[in-house]
Design an enzyme around this catalytic site. Sequence first.
Site: not given
Ligand code: DX5
Ligand code: ZN
Length: 220
Positions: A8, A33, A35, A37, A66, A68, A137, A175
């Site tokens: 990620s 990956h 993320d 947001m 991903h 969110m 998750m 994740d």
């Molecule tokens: C959290 C994200 C993850 C995050 C994982 O909201 O979806 O992908 O970056 O990070 P670590 O591996 O540090 O938990």
């Molecule tokens: Zn993620």
Amino acid sequence: MSVKVAPSLLSSDFSRLNEEVRRIEKHGADWVHLDVMDGHFVPSITIGPVVVKSLRSQTELFMDAHLMVSEPEKHIEQFIHAGIDLVTIQAEATAHLDGALRQIHDAGAKAGVALNPATPASVLEYVWPLLDLILVMSVNPGAGGQSFIPEVLPKIEYIAAQIKKRDLNIELEVDGGVNRDTAPAIVGAGATVLVAGSAIFKAEGGMSLISDLKNIESVL
Ligand code: DX5
Ligand code: ZN
């Protein structure tokens, strides 16, 4: 077959994203990956299609987004046009899960559903044929560097068993809080794709974790 590793970028150095992608590529990452947001579904705001497009021009790696974000159906096409290969939406973020998954396929990408730690696997009941990936998750979404929530392990086991029973070709991604200590139980429960952010980008020698995770099945 070994598990796939999807670093990620959330915990990487955003001032040199392209180099960070090349670094994980060199160390054997299978996917990258991303993320996304929106400041609504989760408080933080991260990257959008413009950054995805720039990364797409720098790497051949399979791109796993991903989302969110609330009402992901408003953004799906933009991410796919920017070069995303697989779009995962949060089950809790849309009132139209079936429709949004079909929208992803219609736009030419693979489709995934992410389940927050407290979301039961039963939301998958009527969408199995639409799924290329299920993301469990193992932290509450919103930030990297949180601790793995062990209560999700039975959910991973249950979903892995359902995929097998139904003879479906669906990746099971986990994740949040994935590291050397937590990965054996996660893979033992049936995960096929591991996402890791802080354990790869923030820890000493983190890049070597990519190949260690890929070979974890052989030590189980
Ligand atoms: C959290 C994200 C993850 C995050 C994982 O909201 O979806 O992908 O970056 O990070 P670590 O591996 O540090 O938990
Ligand atoms: Zn993620």
